[in-house]
Design an enzyme around this catalytic site. Structure first.
Site, PDB file in Angstrom:
ATOM      1  N   ASP A 112       0.822  -1.208   0.000  1.00  0.00           N
ATOM      2  CA  ASP A 112       0.000   0.000   0.000  1.00  0.00           C
ATOM      3  C   ASP A 112       0.858   1.259   0.000  1.00  0.00           C
ATOM      4  O   ASP A 112       1.884   1.322   0.664  1.00  0.00           O
ATOM      5  CB  ASP A 112      -0.897  -0.021   1.244  1.00  0.00           C
ATOM      6  CG  ASP A 112      -1.838   1.169   1.312  1.00  0.00           C
ATOM      7  OD1 ASP A 112      -2.351   1.570   0.255  1.00  0.00           O
ATOM      8  OD2 ASP A 112      -2.063   1.683   2.416  1.00  0.00           O
ATOM      9  N   HIS A 119      -6.615  10.638   5.084  1.00  0.00           N
ATOM     10  CA  HIS A 119      -5.946   9.622   5.883  1.00  0.00           C
ATOM     11  C   HIS A 119      -5.971  10.022   7.360  1.00  0.00           C
ATOM     12  O   HIS A 119      -6.160  11.185   7.699  1.00  0.00           O
ATOM     13  CB  HIS A 119      -4.494   9.455   5.427  1.00  0.00           C
ATOM     14  CG  HIS A 119      -4.357   8.807   4.086  1.00  0.00           C
ATOM     15  ND1 HIS A 119      -4.009   9.498   2.952  1.00  0.00           N
ATOM     16  CD2 HIS A 119      -4.532   7.533   3.694  1.00  0.00           C
ATOM     17  CE1 HIS A 119      -3.969   8.671   1.920  1.00  0.00           C
ATOM     18  NE2 HIS A 119      -4.280   7.472   2.348  1.00  0.00           N
ATOM     19  N   THR A 178      -7.031   2.953  10.059  1.00  0.00           N
ATOM     20  CA  THR A 178      -7.289   3.546  11.375  1.00  0.00           C
ATOM     21  C   THR A 178      -8.241   2.715  12.222  1.00  0.00           C
ATOM     22  O   THR A 178      -8.030   2.545  13.435  1.00  0.00           O
ATOM     23  CB  THR A 178      -7.857   4.967  11.211  1.00  0.00           C
ATOM     24  OG1 THR A 178      -6.878   5.789  10.552  1.00  0.00           O
ATOM     25  CG2 THR A 178      -8.206   5.582  12.551  1.00  0.00           C
TER      26      THR A 178
END
Length: 307
Positions: A81, A180, A256
């Site tokens: 990623d 993000h 997260t």
């Protein structure tokens, strides 16, 4: 079983659902993803960021994923990623561990992003590895780099067509308003749905939504109760994710939410069991809570029962 990203997302695109890409850093996170996939009969993408590789090692994480995927008949993709380090991406492609890699050249000038992505696609093709690329910057924290809101820009649909044609990438991450990190929005999450719909109508490869964790209130509440200072954390709503998938998103990245679930599980157990020092017992609730969160995501994305 291990499959490529292209195999996973082509099926998702045809079936009009999305597959979750779950970032992992250790054995327990890998166990949670596979356990959730088994329970939901869902495909899954296990992702490692450059930070995860720095922490645990590419070969070490790859070996764990390969063992876990080898014990199930469900389609599991091992994915790099947000690769920004081109040398690291080349290493991942040649390692034989990854079914796909992502090159994030979104911060580069357009022509340079095109050129580097095309070069990596050519290398990956020879190795049977899929390539995800990114066009448009997504605000927030990506491992060691912070992309400021003022520097983030949304994906231009016409440019996306040109980019895909010239690079040959297998999937495209687009910037449509997500962020993000744990602190995505001050109020309600707002995505550019018209932009998603437009890009999906003219770009024929699967589209990817980064920065899409939801920060579930029930898990956040447990984390805060036992010492987390994340009161202001807020993610993308389930309704926003559901609509984005309905408009053409086929891969949704989750990081997260797993971190919060891991933390909440460990904090609660240590509070309730101060005499326990066995790491196997301490980490078990974290795995259970992460598995629960991942299962909820799979249901939300429509991938449950699609393996």
């Amino acid at each position: 079983m291990l499959v490529t990203l292209k195999q996973t997302l082509q099926k998702a695109q045809k079936g009009r659902y999305a597959v979750g890409a779950f970032n992992v850093n250790n054995l327990e996170m890998i166990q949670a993803v596979v356990a959730a996939a088994e329970a939901e009969k869902s495909p899954a993408i296990i992702s490692t960021s450059e930070g995860a590789i720095h922490y645990a090692g590419m070969e070490e994480l790859g070996a764990l994923v390969r063992l876990a995927a080898g014990r199930t008949k469900l389609p599991i993709t091992f994915h790099l990623d947000h690769g920004k380090n081109v040398d690291l991406i080349r290493t991942a492609i040649r390692s034989g561990l990854y079914g796909s890699v992502m090159f994030d050249g979104s911060s580069l000038p357009y022509e340079e992003n095109v050129a580097v992505t095309a070069e990596l696609v050519a290398l990956a093709r020879k190795a049977g590895v899929s390539v995800e690329a990114e066009l448009g910057a997504i605000a927030g924290i990506e491992d060691f780099v912070t992309v400021e809101d003022r520097d983030a820009h949304l994906t231009d649909p016409k440019q996306a067509v040109d980019f895909v044609k010239r690079t040959g990438c297998d999937a495209l991450a687009i910037a449509v308003g997500t962020k993000h990190g744990a602190y995505k929005f001050a109020g309600d999450s707002v995505l550019d749905y018209a932009r998603i719909k437009k890009i999906a109508s003219i770009v024929k490869i699967p589209l990817v939504l980064h920065g899409a964790s939801g920060v579930p209130e029930n898990v956040k509440k447990v984390c805060i109760q036992y010492g987390c200072d994340i009161e202001d954390a807020k993610g993308v709503s389930d309704a926003s994710i559901r609509k984005a998938v309905s408009l053409g998103i086929n891969k949704v990245n989750i990081d997260t939410d797993l971190r919060i679930a891991f933390d909440a599980g460990v904090r609660k157990f240590l509070h309730d069991n101060p005499k326990v020092i066995d790491p196997r017992e301490i980490l078990k609730p974290a795995v259970e809570l992460m598995t629960k969160v991942i299962r909820q995501k799979m249901k939300l994305l429509g991938s449950s029962g699609k393996a």
